[in-house]
Motif scaffolding. Sequence first.
Motif, short mmCIF file in Angstrom:
data_model
loop_
_atom_site.label_atom_id
_atom_site.label_comp_id
_atom_site.label_asym_id
_atom_site.label_seq_id
_atom_site.Cartn_x
_atom_site.Cartn_y
_atom_site.Cartn_z
N ARG A 226 -94.16 43.70 -4.45
CA ARG A 226 -93.16 44.21 -5.40
C ARG A 226 -93.12 45.73 -5.24
O ARG A 226 -94.16 46.40 -5.26
N VAL A 227 -91.92 46.27 -5.12
CA VAL A 227 -91.81 47.69 -4.80
C VAL A 227 -92.42 48.58 -5.88
O VAL A 227 -92.87 49.70 -5.61
N SER A 228 -92.48 48.08 -7.14
CA SER A 228 -93.02 48.89 -8.23
C SER A 228 -94.48 48.58 -8.53
O SER A 228 -95.04 49.10 -9.50
N ASP A 229 -95.13 47.76 -7.70
CA ASP A 229 -96.53 47.40 -7.91
C ASP A 229 -97.42 48.48 -7.30
O ASP A 229 -97.34 48.77 -6.10
N HIS A 230 -98.27 49.06 -8.13
CA HIS A 230 -99.17 50.12 -7.65
C HIS A 230 -100.60 49.64 -7.45
O HIS A 230 -101.41 50.33 -6.82
N ALA A 231 -100.93 48.47 -8.00
CA ALA A 231 -102.30 47.93 -7.90
C ALA A 231 -102.41 47.06 -6.66
O ALA A 231 -102.30 45.83 -6.72
N LEU A 232 -102.64 47.68 -5.52
CA LEU A 232 -102.56 46.96 -4.25
C LEU A 232 -103.86 46.95 -3.45
O LEU A 232 -103.87 46.53 -2.29
N VAL A 233 -104.95 47.40 -4.05
CA VAL A 233 -106.22 47.43 -3.34
C VAL A 233 -106.61 46.04 -2.84
O VAL A 233 -107.07 45.86 -1.71
N ASP A 234 -106.37 45.02 -3.68
CA ASP A 234 -106.76 43.65 -3.32
C ASP A 234 -105.87 43.07 -2.23
O ASP A 234 -106.17 41.99 -1.69
N VAL A 235 -104.79 43.74 -1.90
CA VAL A 235 -103.94 43.33 -0.78
C VAL A 235 -104.28 44.15 0.46
O VAL A 235 -104.42 43.61 1.57
N LEU A 236 -104.44 45.45 0.28
CA LEU A 236 -104.65 46.35 1.41
C LEU A 236 -105.97 46.10 2.14
O LEU A 236 -106.00 46.09 3.38
N GLU A 237 -107.04 45.92 1.41
CA GLU A 237 -108.35 45.77 2.06
C GLU A 237 -108.43 44.54 2.95
O GLU A 237 -108.81 44.64 4.12
N PRO A 238 -108.09 43.36 2.45
CA PRO A 238 -108.13 42.19 3.36
C PRO A 238 -107.10 42.27 4.47
O PRO A 238 -107.34 41.80 5.59
N LEU A 239 -105.95 42.91 4.22
CA LEU A 239 -104.93 43.03 5.25
C LEU A 239 -105.44 43.90 6.41
O LEU A 239 -105.16 43.62 7.57
N ARG A 240 -106.21 44.94 6.09
CA ARG A 240 -106.78 45.78 7.14
C ARG A 240 -107.71 44.96 8.05
O ARG A 240 -107.69 45.09 9.27
N ALA B 32 -69.16 55.85 11.99
CA ALA B 32 -69.44 54.78 11.04
C ALA B 32 -69.24 55.27 9.61
O ALA B 32 -69.41 56.45 9.30
N GLU B 33 -68.87 54.33 8.74
CA GLU B 33 -68.69 54.67 7.33
C GLU B 33 -70.04 55.06 6.74
O GLU B 33 -71.05 54.39 6.95
N PRO B 34 -70.11 56.18 6.02
CA PRO B 34 -71.39 56.63 5.47
C PRO B 34 -71.97 55.62 4.48
O PRO B 34 -71.24 54.99 3.71
N LEU B 35 -73.29 55.46 4.52
CA LEU B 35 -73.95 54.53 3.61
C LEU B 35 -74.13 55.18 2.25
O LEU B 35 -74.33 56.40 2.14
N PRO B 36 -74.06 54.38 1.18
CA PRO B 36 -74.30 54.94 -0.16
C PRO B 36 -75.75 55.39 -0.29
O PRO B 36 -76.63 54.90 0.43
N PRO B 37 -76.02 56.33 -1.17
CA PRO B 37 -77.39 56.84 -1.31
C PRO B 37 -78.32 55.80 -1.95
O PRO B 37 -77.88 54.97 -2.75
N ILE B 38 -79.58 55.87 -1.58
CA ILE B 38 -80.60 55.03 -2.21
C ILE B 38 -81.09 55.77 -3.45
O ILE B 38 -81.40 56.97 -3.36
N PRO B 39 -81.14 55.12 -4.61
CA PRO B 39 -81.63 55.81 -5.82
C PRO B 39 -82.96 56.51 -5.56
O PRO B 39 -83.85 55.96 -4.89
N ALA B 40 -83.09 57.71 -6.09
CA ALA B 40 -84.25 58.55 -5.80
C ALA B 40 -85.57 57.88 -6.16
O ALA B 40 -86.54 57.93 -5.39
N GLU B 41 -85.63 57.22 -7.33
CA GLU B 41 -86.89 56.59 -7.74
C GLU B 41 -87.27 55.47 -6.76
O GLU B 41 -88.44 55.33 -6.39
N LEU B 42 -86.27 54.68 -6.33
CA LEU B 42 -86.55 53.61 -5.38
C LEU B 42 -87.01 54.17 -4.04
O LEU B 42 -87.96 53.67 -3.43
N GLN B 43 -86.35 55.21 -3.57
CA GLN B 43 -86.74 55.82 -2.29
C GLN B 43 -88.17 56.35 -2.35
O GLN B 43 -88.94 56.21 -1.38
N THR B 44 -88.54 56.91 -3.48
CA THR B 44 -89.91 57.41 -3.64
C THR B 44 -90.92 56.28 -3.55
O THR B 44 -91.97 56.40 -2.90
N LEU B 45 -90.59 55.13 -4.19
CA LEU B 45 -91.49 53.98 -4.16
C LEU B 45 -91.61 53.40 -2.74
O LEU B 45 -92.70 53.03 -2.30
N ILE B 46 -90.48 53.36 -2.04
CA ILE B 46 -90.49 52.84 -0.67
C ILE B 46 -91.34 53.75 0.22
O ILE B 46 -92.14 53.28 1.04
#
Length: 396
Positions: free
Chosen positions: A118-132, A178-192
């Motif tokens: 989930r893009v807004s999920d910040h508690a990812l230690v339990d995903v990152l460690e086994p993925l490594r 090419a037709e310019p793409l619309p902007p990505i909302p700032a908060e979403l871009q920061t999370l990505i």
Amino acid sequence: MSSVWQRWRDKTPQSEREYQQQIDPLRAAAPVPVLWLFGKTGSGKSSVIHFLTGAEQATIGEGFRPETKASRRFDFPDSTDPLMTFLDTRGLGEAAYDPIEDIAAYSQTTQLMIVTVRVSDHALVDVLEPLRRIRRATPQRPVLLVLTCLHESTGAIDLSEGIDPFDAPPASEDPAAAEPLPPIPAELQTLIDRKSEQFAGLYDHLVPVDLTRLEDGFADPEFGGRRLRQAILQYLPHAYRQSMLSLASDAQQHRSKRQRRARWQILASSSLAATAGAVPVPWVDIPVVLAIQSHLAIRLGKIYEQELTASHWAALSSAAGSRIATRMALREVLKLIPWVGMAAGAASAFAFTYALGMSWDWYFASLHQGRAPSVDKLREIFADELQRGHELWKAE
């Protein structure tokens, strides 16, 4: 030709076990794609499966069965003739997860890993460690990082309305024109950007998606799905690429559960026949392809609750008529030409099995609805679907 089809019917496997014994060597040579879904509960794994297959959520939930202590397996559409298999790792973020058992089980059997976050999920230690640890164990296996639930960070903005801001212009198109793409909302871009940093070195391709329900009210409930499918297709064997493309096309049409089940079966058998058709030794694959096709006829009959009588077999065999013998002979001669023969064999086996399956599907559906199917119409449908089968094989 009746004697040929009589022998074809007589060689039909008498049981599922016998059929599996015939095709197991094929699956060993070109296994069904296995996609490892890795993510916390609620991160969108089931939504990804639902989008890719069109299977209902309840069917997906009921289809999973235990595979290891921490993971489970879902063969789609079933374990007899799967088009693809999904492995789901459970419990991440809820309990300590040790990936050792899964690494041992999946290191050599999975073609692609899909990590859902989930893009807004910040508690990812339990995903990152086994993925490594998993990444270190099998660095050659591609990993897609799929960021989900984008709407949780966009406020009143509906990203799925209008042009997709994550779309890249076609390679043949001048980016400047090419037709310019619309902007990505700032908060979403920061999370990505933050997720990209957190997972640096752990993925090969990042795909933002927002797979929602119709009742959620977004303009496109499958936002980003096309980009996700294209990313997955890069890593699948050719025969199964075509099946996924066909699944995507079929999803646009309104079909009953019975019709969807029949088409899944047709695609599974066509993909398996393509694998057999690629065998570069003339005449070796014909008995196997015929076994796959006869098994397909039996499965379709069961789906439409029709018993296959002698008259039914005669009608089914008339769908292709002499085309089968002529095309098979030509295909086997082509196999004498290295590489060209393999491609011709796979394409022909896929298209023929697809055309037979679709014409038989119409035949059994007509019987199920109380109509008397015309043999002439059956042949007409076969001819149309044969062309469609070749188009599917060539599709990218």
